[in-house]
Design a protein around this motif. Structure first.
Motif, PDB file in Angstrom:
ATOM      1  N   ALA A 170       0.778  -1.157  -0.082  1.00  0.00           N
ATOM      2  CA  ALA A 170       0.028  -0.050  -0.260  1.00  0.00           C
ATOM      3  C   ALA A 170       0.892   1.373  -0.077  1.00  0.00           C
ATOM      4  O   ALA A 170       1.803   1.279   0.637  1.00  0.00           O
ATOM      5  N   ASP A 171       0.539   2.117  -0.608  1.00  0.00           N
ATOM      6  CA  ASP A 171       1.294   3.452  -0.680  1.00  0.00           C
ATOM      7  C   ASP A 171       1.601   4.198   0.497  1.00  0.00           C
ATOM      8  O   ASP A 171       2.390   4.698   0.835  1.00  0.00           O
ATOM      9  N   ASP A 172       0.749   4.128   1.662  1.00  0.00           N
ATOM     10  CA  ASP A 172       0.841   4.880   2.741  1.00  0.00           C
ATOM     11  C   ASP A 172       1.749   3.820   3.747  1.00  0.00           C
ATOM     12  O   ASP A 172       1.869   4.513   5.072  1.00  0.00           O
ATOM     13  N   THR A 173       2.130   2.496   3.307  1.00  0.00           N
ATOM     14  CA  THR A 173       3.229   1.932   4.294  1.00  0.00           C
ATOM     15  C   THR A 173       4.366   2.656   4.536  1.00  0.00           C
ATOM     16  O   THR A 173       5.232   3.306   3.564  1.00  0.00           O
ATOM     17  N   GLN A 174       4.751   2.833   5.623  1.00  0.00           N
ATOM     18  CA  GLN A 174       5.839   3.630   6.205  1.00  0.00           C
ATOM     19  C   GLN A 174       7.157   2.557   5.986  1.00  0.00           C
ATOM     20  O   GLN A 174       7.142   1.615   6.326  1.00  0.00           O
ATOM     21  N   VAL A 175       8.141   3.318   5.512  1.00  0.00           N
ATOM     22  CA  VAL A 175       9.398   2.272   5.146  1.00  0.00           C
ATOM     23  C   VAL A 175      10.484   2.735   5.741  1.00  0.00           C
ATOM     24  O   VAL A 175      10.783   4.295   5.872  1.00  0.00           O
ATOM     25  N   LEU A 176      10.918   1.807   6.827  1.00  0.00           N
ATOM     26  CA  LEU A 176      12.328   2.169   7.540  1.00  0.00           C
ATOM     27  C   LEU A 176      13.577   1.307   6.836  1.00  0.00           C
ATOM     28  O   LEU A 176      13.428   0.462   7.303  1.00  0.00           O
ATOM     29  N   PRO A 177      14.361   2.023   6.343  1.00  0.00           N
ATOM     30  CA  PRO A 177      15.329   1.345   5.542  1.00  0.00           C
ATOM     31  C   PRO A 177      16.521   1.183   6.454  1.00  0.00           C
ATOM     32  O   PRO A 177      16.791   1.711   7.542  1.00  0.00           O
ATOM     33  N   GLY A 178      17.325   0.320   5.937  1.00  0.00           N
ATOM     34  CA  GLY A 178      18.639   0.036   6.670  1.00  0.00           C
ATOM     35  C   GLY A 178      19.640   1.295   6.549  1.00  0.00           C
ATOM     36  O   GLY A 178      20.381   1.127   7.418  1.00  0.00           O
ATOM     37  N   HIS A 179      19.513   2.210   5.632  1.00  0.00           N
ATOM     38  CA  HIS A 179      20.179   3.211   5.525  1.00  0.00           C
ATOM     39  C   HIS A 179      19.676   4.343   5.260  1.00  0.00           C
ATOM     40  O   HIS A 179      18.681   4.142   4.348  1.00  0.00           O
ATOM     41  N   GLY A 180      19.888   5.669   5.604  1.00  0.00           N
ATOM     42  CA  GLY A 180      19.298   6.833   5.070  1.00  0.00           C
ATOM     43  C   GLY A 180      18.029   7.174   5.809  1.00  0.00           C
ATOM     44  O   GLY A 180      17.226   6.294   6.675  1.00  0.00           O
TER      45      GLY A 180
END
Length: 225
Positions: free
Chosen positions: A195-205
């Motif tokens: 889903a577009d509203d999914t919050q993405v917490l990446p490994g960097h940045g």
């Protein structure tokens, strides 16, 4: 939901702490280089008790502190079965330049693998107190790279994407165990359907959202043509 971050001393790796609220049990994700002291302060500040350490993949910049963190709290390290071998000798993947860069901060690097390692596979659900994570196998950066999805009772879902997806980029595939074709499949089948509203917490940045990446990330745009 309480989510806080400690940035590693080298390589800018994000170590996340996820808990339902302050004063609760929590999960530590990707404890990188020399995060132990900062993590201890964060846990004390929020009055949190770790019940597990989750690893998005087995590269040293995401696992460097896994053994001391697991040992300090008596918890297991959880990793996909295809990357479990990396916990036996993550130094093997470091070339001379990367090792030199690391040791300018840490001094000589030695390794001891965690005493308790739990392996997971695609589709597994990890129930940890009030938190339930779903595991999506997303190879490409490494053989056992995963996405950890966390559904929230209210508000958008959270995706801990490791080195599969970044704000404006994706993980490299030219390191040992990397596979460009596998990364393309992972992005197409595991990332784009979210889903577009999914919050993405990446490994960097910085954090981002699936919608923002779908609209602006050049690697995802190429897959949608």
């Amino acid at each position: 939901m309480l989510i806080d971050t400690v940035e590693a001393a080298v390589f800018g790796t994000n170590c996340y702490v996820v808990a339902p609220q302050a004063g609760a049990e929590c999960v530590v994700v990707d404890p990188g280089v020399d995060v132990a002291d900062g993590l201890a302060g964060l846990l004390a500040r929020h009055r949190l008790k770790p019940v597990a350490v989750l690893l998005t993949h087995g590269h040293l910049d995401h696992t460097y502190s896994v053994t001391p963190v697991c040992g300090a709290h008596g918890v297991a390290a959880t990793i996909h079965a295809d990357d479990a071998y990396r916990l036996r000798d993550p130094l093997a993947d470091l070339g001379a330049p990367l090792r030199a860069a690391l040791e300018t901060t840490t001094g000589p690097v030695t390794w001891r693998d965690p005493d308790d390692v739990v392996t997971v596979t695609d589709g597994a659900r990890i129930d940890l107190g009030a938190l339930t994570f779903e595991v999506s196998h997303a190879p490409g950066h490494t053989e056992g790279s995963v996405l950890f999805s966390l559904a929230q009772p209210t508000g958008p879902d959270v995706l801990l994407s490791g080195d599969v997806l970044f704000a404006g980029s994706i993980g490299r595939t030219d390191l040992p165990g990397g596979d460009h074709d596998a990364m393309v499949r992972s992005l197409r089948t595991r990332v784009l359907p979210l889903a577009d509203d999914t919050q993405v917490l990446p490994g960097h940045g910085p954090a981002t959202t699936i919608g923002r990446e779908r609209a602006t990330n050049p690697f995802l745009l190429q897959l949608q043509r």
